[in-house]
Design an enzyme around this catalytic site. Structure first.
Site, PDB file in Angstrom:
ATOM      1  N   ASP A 175      36.204  23.645  41.082  1.00  0.00           N
ATOM      2  CA  ASP A 175      36.058  23.483  42.773  1.00  0.00           C
ATOM      3  C   ASP A 175      35.102  22.412  43.062  1.00  0.00           C
ATOM      4  OD1 ASP A 175      37.446  25.890  42.616  1.00  0.00           O
ATOM      5  OD2 ASP A 175      35.852  27.222  43.063  1.00  0.00           O
ATOM      6  N   TYR A 207      36.015  39.091  38.597  1.00  0.00           N
ATOM      7  CA  TYR A 207      36.144  37.553  37.900  1.00  0.00           C
ATOM      8  C   TYR A 207      35.677  37.306  36.872  1.00  0.00           C
ATOM      9  CZ  TYR A 207      36.140  32.346  37.968  1.00  0.00           C
ATOM     10  OH  TYR A 207      36.077  31.129  37.808  1.00  0.00           O
ATOM     11  N   GLY A 255      35.168  33.012  51.784  1.00  0.00           N
ATOM     12  CA  GLY A 255      36.065  34.154  51.022  1.00  0.00           C
ATOM     13  C   GLY A 255      37.374  34.001  51.047  1.00  0.00           C
ATOM     14  N   ALA A 256      38.117  32.891  51.252  1.00  0.00           N
ATOM     15  CA  ALA A 256      39.322  32.659  51.496  1.00  0.00           C
ATOM     16  C   ALA A 256      40.060  32.269  50.219  1.00  0.00           C
ATOM     17  CB  ALA A 256      39.631  32.104  52.678  1.00  0.00           C
ATOM     18  N   GLY A 257      39.370  31.648  49.291  1.00  0.00           N
ATOM     19  CA  GLY A 257      39.876  30.843  48.245  1.00  0.00           C
ATOM     20  C   GLY A 257      39.973  29.422  48.507  1.00  0.00           C
ATOM     21  N   LEU A 258      39.191  29.031  49.405  1.00  0.00           N
ATOM     22  CA  LEU A 258      39.138  27.489  49.665  1.00  0.00           C
ATOM     23  C   LEU A 258      37.986  26.846  49.148  1.00  0.00           C
ATOM     24  CD1 LEU A 258      41.346  27.510  53.162  1.00  0.00           C
ATOM     25  CD2 LEU A 258      41.930  27.065  50.807  1.00  0.00           C
ATOM     26  N   SER A 259      36.936  27.568  48.689  1.00  0.00           N
ATOM     27  CA  SER A 259      35.665  27.225  48.142  1.00  0.00           C
ATOM     28  C   SER A 259      34.781  26.365  48.997  1.00  0.00           C
ATOM     29  CB  SER A 259      36.109  25.818  47.077  1.00  0.00           C
ATOM     30  OG  SER A 259      35.349  26.155  45.925  1.00  0.00           O
ATOM     31  N   GLU A 299      25.775  27.466  40.531  1.00  0.00           N
ATOM     32  CA  GLU A 299      26.714  28.791  40.705  1.00  0.00           C
ATOM     33  C   GLU A 299      26.752  29.627  39.541  1.00  0.00           C
ATOM     34  OE1 GLU A 299      29.529  28.074  43.487  1.00  0.00           O
ATOM     35  OE2 GLU A 299      30.791  30.226  43.387  1.00  0.00           O
ATOM     36  N   SER A 312      31.998  27.380  49.074  1.00  0.00           N
ATOM     37  CA  SER A 312      30.865  27.508  48.396  1.00  0.00           C
ATOM     38  C   SER A 312      30.611  25.924  47.569  1.00  0.00           C
ATOM     39  CB  SER A 312      30.653  28.672  47.370  1.00  0.00           C
ATOM     40  OG  SER A 312      31.702  28.567  46.686  1.00  0.00           O
TER      41      SER A 312
HETATM   42  C1  GLA Z   1      37.435  30.503  41.679  1.00  0.00           C
HETATM   43  C2  GLA Z   1      36.372  29.550  40.898  1.00  0.00           C
HETATM   44  C3  GLA Z   1      36.938  28.568  39.933  1.00  0.00           C
HETATM   45  C4  GLA Z   1      38.550  28.898  39.141  1.00  0.00           C
HETATM   46  C5  GLA Z   1      39.435  29.837  40.581  1.00  0.00           C
HETATM   47  C6  GLA Z   1      40.630  30.275  39.931  1.00  0.00           C
HETATM   48  O1  GLA Z   1      37.719  29.524  42.612  1.00  0.00           O
HETATM   49  O2  GLA Z   1      35.237  29.312  41.402  1.00  0.00           O
HETATM   50  O3  GLA Z   1      36.440  27.966  39.227  1.00  0.00           O
HETATM   51  O4  GLA Z   1      38.470  29.708  38.143  1.00  0.00           O
HETATM   52  O5  GLA Z   1      38.572  30.830  40.729  1.00  0.00           O
HETATM   53  O6  GLA Z   1      41.572  29.561  39.324  1.00  0.00           O
END
Ligand code: GLA
Length: 380
Positions: A168, A217, A118-122, A156, A124
């Site tokens: 991602d 989102y 959940g930190a924005g580092l993907s 996803e 998932s």
């Molecule tokens: C998430 C989504 C990506 C992208 C970013 C925003 O990480 O999974 O596809 O849209 O947000 O840049």
């Protein structure tokens, strides 16, 4: 991590795994919310990810053990139904691959990861791509980066319910050591771009979290599609900032600002790649700062914690630029910094952030890394 996941597999299934699949998380240096508008992004795969020790089965059963959650799950590939939890990612990838016409074999798998969730580092995408590699190996499917990333994105979008773009999964699949990747999300062309000399990537975790399936989102994506439709273009990728200005009168203020972020961000990504190629860290950093301002003011996906963190980072003179990364609303900022002063930067930023917010933070220095890999353990 490899040893840990092999041991976990042995303990759980009383057998040896045959392979290890690894897929990294990613950090996006610039290009926020442009991927689903068929625009440009500049992410790097990082030296954190998901490790999967596995062994193909002869039937269609999946036994999946997560070290992080200490949970084992049994599934049949013949009866996949949607639910909740980490297992939705492997289930979704299996479903998407079968939708593409592949027939999968079952696997036993143990998974461990070190990407903060959940930190924005993907985390998932890392989980999806590690499973995609494992399924491909177990079922004799040729590993092809783009189609596999597309299948994971479809998982996803359609299985998990988040309308994310391709960035991602593609960054996790195609990452290259020491390089960021300039991705054209329309053509899916990839160009490795070196970072300026003596720079490092610092990920600054605010300790705050958002839930990505949050409707915010998907709402942003819908707003972009509505703005493109009103402007008579296929996606916002098809508009220059000047063309958008000429159409300002036909858009609501909100749609106009959402679109302005996207069209200006696409230009910033291309200029940042150019700055990186010419080793111009100052210029790259200024574009990163402008990206944060646009995400905060026009796209409105920042938060008080992210703004405080970005402010603390740019207040330190080892920092070239900082911005929120990932979807926003919480999670991490990314900063481009002078690598020779990384440790004084890290401690000063943490102190500054805690003084301003009373929250604890974490600074993670990330190395641009290779994408998803597979290791055969036979004979090891
Ligand atoms: C998430 C989504 C990506 C992208 C970013 C925003 O990480 O999974 O596809 O849209 O947000 O840049």
């Amino acid at each position: 991590m490899e040893h840990q996941v092999i041991d976990a597999f042995r303990k759980q299934f009383a057998e040896d795994p045959t392979h290890i699949a690894f897929a990294p998380g990613r950090v996006n240096l610039i290009g926020g919310h442009t991927d689903y508008n068929e625009g440009f992004v500049l992410p790097a795969a990082i030296d954190r990810g998901m490790w999967l020790a596995f062994r193909p089965r002869t039937d269609r059963v999946m036994r999946l053990y997560s070290v992080n959650f200490d949970r084992e799950i049994h599934l049949s590939l013949d009866y996949l139904t949607q639910g909740r939890g980490w297992q939705e990612y492997p289930k979704g990838v299996a479903w998407a691959l079968e939708e593409h016409g592949y027939r999968l074999r079952g696997i036993d798998a143990a998974v461990v990861g070190n990407v903060p969730r959940g930190a924005g580092l993907s985390s998932s995408a890392a989980l999806e791509m590690a499973f995609a590699r494992a399924f491909a190996a177990a079922s004799d499917i040729e590993w092809q980066i783009v189609p596999m990333a597309q299948a994971a994105q479809q998982a996803e979008n359609e299985w998990v319910g988040l309308n994310c773009g391709i960035m991602d999964q593609l960054a996790s699949a195609a990452g290259r050591r020491d390089y960021a990747l300039l991705i054209d999300c329309r053509t899916l062309d990839l160009e490795p771009v070196p970072l300026p000399p003596h720079t490092a990537i610092a990920v600054l975790d605010t300790g705050t979290r958002r839930s990505l399936t949050d409707s915010a989102y998907n709402n942003r994506r819908a707003a972009c599609e509505a703005a493109a439709a009103r402007c008579g273009v296929h996606t916002l990728r098809d508009l220059t900032p000047e063309q958008l200005e000429a159409r300002r009168g036909i858009l609501s203020d909100e749609l106009y600002r959402r679109a302005r972020h996207v069209v200006t961000e696409n230009e910033r990504v291309l200029r940042a790649a150019e700055a990186a190629r010419s080793s111009d860290a100052e210029r790259f950093g200024a574009l990163i700062n402008a990206s944060h301002a646009s995400l905060r003011d026009d796209y409105e996906v920042s938060s008080a914690a992210l703004n405080a963190m970005a402010g603390c980072a740019v207040g330190h003179d080892a920092c070239y630029g900082a911005r929120l990364t990932g979807a926003g609303f919480g999670g991490c900022c990314v900063a481009l910094i002078d690598s020779r002063r990384a440790s004084s930067f890290a401690s000063a930023v943490q102190m500054c952030y805690t003084n301003q917010t009373t929250l604890e933070s974490q600074v993670i220095l990330c190395l641009p890394s290779d994408g998803a890999t597979l290791k055969d353990l036979h004979g090891v």
